[in-house]
Design a protein around this motif. Structure first.
Motif, PDB file in Angstrom:
ATOM      1  N   GLY A  21       0.814  -1.211   0.000  1.00  0.00           N
ATOM      2  CA  GLY A  21       0.000   0.000   0.000  1.00  0.00           C
ATOM      3  C   GLY A  21       0.849   1.263   0.000  1.00  0.00           C
ATOM      4  N   VAL A  22       1.922   1.258   0.779  1.00  0.00           N
ATOM      5  CA  VAL A  22       2.834   2.409   0.798  1.00  0.00           C
ATOM      6  C   VAL A  22       3.494   2.589  -0.564  1.00  0.00           C
ATOM      7  CG1 VAL A  22       4.967   3.318   1.793  1.00  0.00           C
ATOM      8  CG2 VAL A  22       3.239   2.270   3.285  1.00  0.00           C
ATOM      9  N   PHE A  23       3.946   1.482  -1.149  1.00  0.00           N
ATOM     10  CA  PHE A  23       4.557   1.557  -2.478  1.00  0.00           C
ATOM     11  C   PHE A  23       3.573   2.096  -3.510  1.00  0.00           C
ATOM     12  CE2 PHE A  23       7.849  -1.682  -1.130  1.00  0.00           C
ATOM     13  CZ  PHE A  23       8.924  -0.844  -1.336  1.00  0.00           C
ATOM     14  N   TRP A  24       2.306   1.652  -3.415  1.00  0.00           N
ATOM     15  CA  TRP A  24       1.297   2.140  -4.360  1.00  0.00           C
ATOM     16  C   TRP A  24       1.145   3.655  -4.245  1.00  0.00           C
ATOM     17  CZ3 TRP A  24      -3.480   4.566  -3.824  1.00  0.00           C
ATOM     18  CH2 TRP A  24      -4.255   4.646  -5.006  1.00  0.00           C
ATOM     19  N   LEU A  25       1.162   4.180  -3.039  1.00  0.00           N
ATOM     20  CA  LEU A  25       1.075   5.628  -2.861  1.00  0.00           C
ATOM     21  C   LEU A  25       2.310   6.322  -3.443  1.00  0.00           C
ATOM     22  CD1 LEU A  25      -0.319   5.786   0.798  1.00  0.00           C
ATOM     23  CD2 LEU A  25      -1.562   6.341  -1.313  1.00  0.00           C
ATOM     24  N   LEU A  26       3.479   5.704  -3.256  1.00  0.00           N
ATOM     25  CA  LEU A  26       4.714   6.313  -3.745  1.00  0.00           C
ATOM     26  C   LEU A  26       4.743   6.445  -5.260  1.00  0.00           C
ATOM     27  CD1 LEU A  26       7.399   4.606  -1.467  1.00  0.00           C
ATOM     28  CD2 LEU A  26       6.725   7.011  -1.432  1.00  0.00           C
ATOM     29  N   HIS A  27       4.088   5.521  -5.964  1.00  0.00           N
ATOM     30  CA  HIS A  27       4.207   5.543  -7.428  1.00  0.00           C
ATOM     31  C   HIS A  27       3.566   6.789  -8.047  1.00  0.00           C
ATOM     32  CE1 HIS A  27       0.045   4.419  -8.570  1.00  0.00           C
ATOM     33  NE2 HIS A  27       0.444   4.604  -9.818  1.00  0.00           N
ATOM     34  N   TRP A  28       2.741   7.499  -7.274  1.00  0.00           N
ATOM     35  CA  TRP A  28       2.132   8.731  -7.778  1.00  0.00           C
ATOM     36  C   TRP A  28       3.091   9.919  -7.720  1.00  0.00           C
ATOM     37  CZ3 TRP A  28      -2.181   8.133 -10.382  1.00  0.00           C
ATOM     38  CH2 TRP A  28      -3.028   7.066 -10.073  1.00  0.00           C
ATOM     39  N   ILE A  92       6.660   2.285 -10.478  1.00  0.00           N
ATOM     40  CA  ILE A  92       6.123   2.750 -11.765  1.00  0.00           C
ATOM     41  C   ILE A  92       5.949   1.567 -12.708  1.00  0.00           C
ATOM     42  CG2 ILE A  92       6.541   4.270 -13.746  1.00  0.00           C
ATOM     43  CD1 ILE A  92       8.138   6.083 -11.848  1.00  0.00           C
ATOM     44  N   LEU A  93       6.869   0.591 -12.644  1.00  0.00           N
ATOM     45  CA  LEU A  93       6.696  -0.625 -13.448  1.00  0.00           C
ATOM     46  C   LEU A  93       5.452  -1.385 -13.014  1.00  0.00           C
ATOM     47  CD1 LEU A  93      10.325  -2.094 -13.609  1.00  0.00           C
ATOM     48  CD2 LEU A  93       9.253  -0.457 -15.156  1.00  0.00           C
ATOM     49  N   TRP A  94       5.163  -1.368 -11.721  1.00  0.00           N
ATOM     50  CA  TRP A  94       4.039  -2.140 -11.190  1.00  0.00           C
ATOM     51  C   TRP A  94       2.690  -1.496 -11.493  1.00  0.00           C
ATOM     52  CZ3 TRP A  94       6.690  -2.637  -5.744  1.00  0.00           C
ATOM     53  CH2 TRP A  94       7.756  -3.532  -5.839  1.00  0.00           C
ATOM     54  N   TRP A  95       2.632  -0.157 -11.401  1.00  0.00           N
ATOM     55  CA  TRP A  95       1.318   0.490 -11.482  1.00  0.00           C
ATOM     56  C   TRP A  95       1.254   1.676 -12.449  1.00  0.00           C
ATOM     57  CZ3 TRP A  95       3.042  -0.258  -6.140  1.00  0.00           C
ATOM     58  CH2 TRP A  95       2.485  -1.408  -5.555  1.00  0.00           C
ATOM     59  N   GLY A  96       2.365   2.122 -12.981  1.00  0.00           N
ATOM     60  CA  GLY A  96       2.350   3.267 -13.881  1.00  0.00           C
ATOM     61  C   GLY A  96       1.719   2.928 -15.224  1.00  0.00           C
ATOM     62  N   SER A  97       1.230   3.936 -15.885  1.00  0.00           N
ATOM     63  CA  SER A  97       0.659   3.732 -17.217  1.00  0.00           C
ATOM     64  C   SER A  97       1.753   3.369 -18.209  1.00  0.00           C
ATOM     65  CB  SER A  97      -0.055   5.001 -17.683  1.00  0.00           C
ATOM     66  OG  SER A  97       0.896   6.043 -17.879  1.00  0.00           O
ATOM     67  N   ALA A  98       1.343   2.845 -19.357  1.00  0.00           N
ATOM     68  CA  ALA A  98       2.316   2.515 -20.409  1.00  0.00           C
ATOM     69  C   ALA A  98       3.086   3.757 -20.823  1.00  0.00           C
ATOM     70  CB  ALA A  98       1.599   1.896 -21.605  1.00  0.00           C
ATOM     71  N   ARG A 164       5.922  -7.999 -15.069  1.00  0.00           N
ATOM     72  CA  ARG A 164       6.605  -8.509 -16.259  1.00  0.00           C
ATOM     73  C   ARG A 164       5.647  -8.954 -17.366  1.00  0.00           C
ATOM     74  NH1 ARG A 164      11.098 -12.080 -12.862  1.00  0.00           N
ATOM     75  NH2 ARG A 164      11.998 -10.292 -11.759  1.00  0.00           N
ATOM     76  N   THR A 165       4.358  -8.984 -17.047  1.00  0.00           N
ATOM     77  CA  THR A 165       3.390  -9.461 -18.043  1.00  0.00           C
ATOM     78  C   THR A 165       2.249  -8.482 -18.291  1.00  0.00           C
ATOM     79  OG1 THR A 165       2.162 -10.642 -16.310  1.00  0.00           O
ATOM     80  CG2 THR A 165       3.848 -11.883 -17.494  1.00  0.00           C
ATOM     81  N   ARG A 166       2.320  -7.285 -17.745  1.00  0.00           N
ATOM     82  CA  ARG A 166       1.154  -6.411 -17.810  1.00  0.00           C
ATOM     83  C   ARG A 166       0.996  -5.723 -19.160  1.00  0.00           C
ATOM     84  NH1 ARG A 166       2.539  -0.849 -15.269  1.00  0.00           N
ATOM     85  NH2 ARG A 166       0.284  -0.706 -15.208  1.00  0.00           N
ATOM     86  N   PHE A 167       2.045  -5.682 -19.984  1.00  0.00           N
ATOM     87  CA  PHE A 167       1.948  -5.002 -21.277  1.00  0.00           C
ATOM     88  C   PHE A 167       1.866  -5.982 -22.440  1.00  0.00           C
ATOM     89  CE2 PHE A 167       4.166  -1.880 -18.515  1.00  0.00           C
ATOM     90  CZ  PHE A 167       3.164  -0.924 -18.499  1.00  0.00           C
TER      91      PHE A 167
END
Length: 303
Positions: A21-28, A92-98, A164-167
């Motif tokens: 959850g903390v990492f998810w907040l950081l990606h913004w 950013i790799l985990w949750w950032g847009s393409a 590794r598989t989201r795109f």
């Protein structure tokens, strides 16, 4: 009433979910802010008497004996900062847009991705801090193959596989499955993102020089290239300063590789990696015990 075993398992994972959850907040956060936080955390970690710091100091001493203690110490601290920064920028790799991932990682010489376009391709990718950045960025261009080791924590394992598989539907081969799935993927036109430079023991390894040290090195690269008629296209990813992201460079394909001399082919690979390490020494995987497996009678430098 005692909690059931599944409930206890979920409770054990609660700290991991909180960290996610903390990492998810950081990606913004903007990239320069993420980089600054990572540099700070890395500096703090480097100041602690950690086992991994001693490993990094030993590796630096072995590979750069001509340098002063002060220079090597600065490089170890810089390595911790680069590693911590990369860990945060993985969000950013985990949750950032393409689009954001493409801004984070710029491709240099993308026309070389598939080599000459007529044979299978093995992307030779040494262990720099931007390794995953380059792998995910390449997966946005081509459906490739890579091997992975399952994380012990199931939450982190799921997150790493997701990134590794989201795109594209990348082909992920668990290490325990062996090399046959990789060979099949190569022969059907899927490049293999190969990480060659970790100590994996004596099995399938040969001792060849790396920074002048006899180093146990897996000999899979020339063997795979020979079996599949693949060309070697080296790939390195450099972390840029001050939150500038990363540059993944696709280098020219190797010529006259492999030969009939297995040890010479593996030594050529190590020489090439060593040259790249000298270009950006602060970003290599110095926290790994690269020289753990020794020739008979040679004691471990990490004892």
């Amino acid at each position: 009433m005692k909690p059931s075993q599944p409930d206890l398992f979920q409770l054990r994972l609660l700290p991991t979910w909180l960290a996610v959850g903390v990492f998810w907040l950081l990606h913004w956060l903007p990239l320069p802010v993420l980089a600054a936080i990572g540099n700070l955390l890395g500096s703090l970690a480097a100041a602690l008497p950690l086992k991994r710091r001693r490993v990094a100091e030993t590796n630096m001493r072995l590979c750069f004996p001509e340098q002063s203690d002060a220079v090597r110490a600065r490089r170890v601290r810089a390595n911790f900062r680069a590693s911590a920064r990369a860990a945060l920028e993985h969000t950013i790799l985990w949750w950032g847009s393409a689009a954001r991932v493409q801004r984070l990682v710029r491709l240099e010489h993308p026309e070389r991705i598939l080599g000459d376009g007529r044979r299978p391709v093995i992307w030779l990718a040494p262990h720099f801090v931007g390794l995953d950045m380059g792998g995910v960025r390449l997966s946005m261009e081509v459906t490739g193959t890579s091997m992975y080791v399952r994380a012990l924590n199931p939450v982190m394992d799921r997150l790493l596989l997701h990134s590794r598989t989201r795109f594209t539907e990348s082909i992920l081969v668990a290490r325990h499955e062996g090399i046959k799935p990789v060979i099949r993927a190569l022969k059907t036109g899927h490049p293999f993102y190969y990480l060659p430079d970790q100590d994996q023991g004596r099995n399938e390894s040969v001792f060849v020089p790396f920074f002048g040290i006899a180093t146990a090195t897996v000999a899979a690269l020339p063997r795979l290239a020979k079996v599949t008629n693949a060309q070697i296209v080296p790939v390195t990813t450099r972390q840029l300063p001050r939150g500038g992201g990363y540059v993944t460079t696709i280098h020219p394909a190797w010529e006259n590789y492999p030969t009939d001399d297995l040890e010479a082919d593996v030594a050529r690979m190590n020489r090439w990696i060593e040259d790249r390490v000298r270009e950006m020494p602060e970003q290599y995987l110095w926290l790994h015990r690269r020289f753990k497996t020794r020739p008979p009678g040679d004691p471990s430098p990490y004892a």
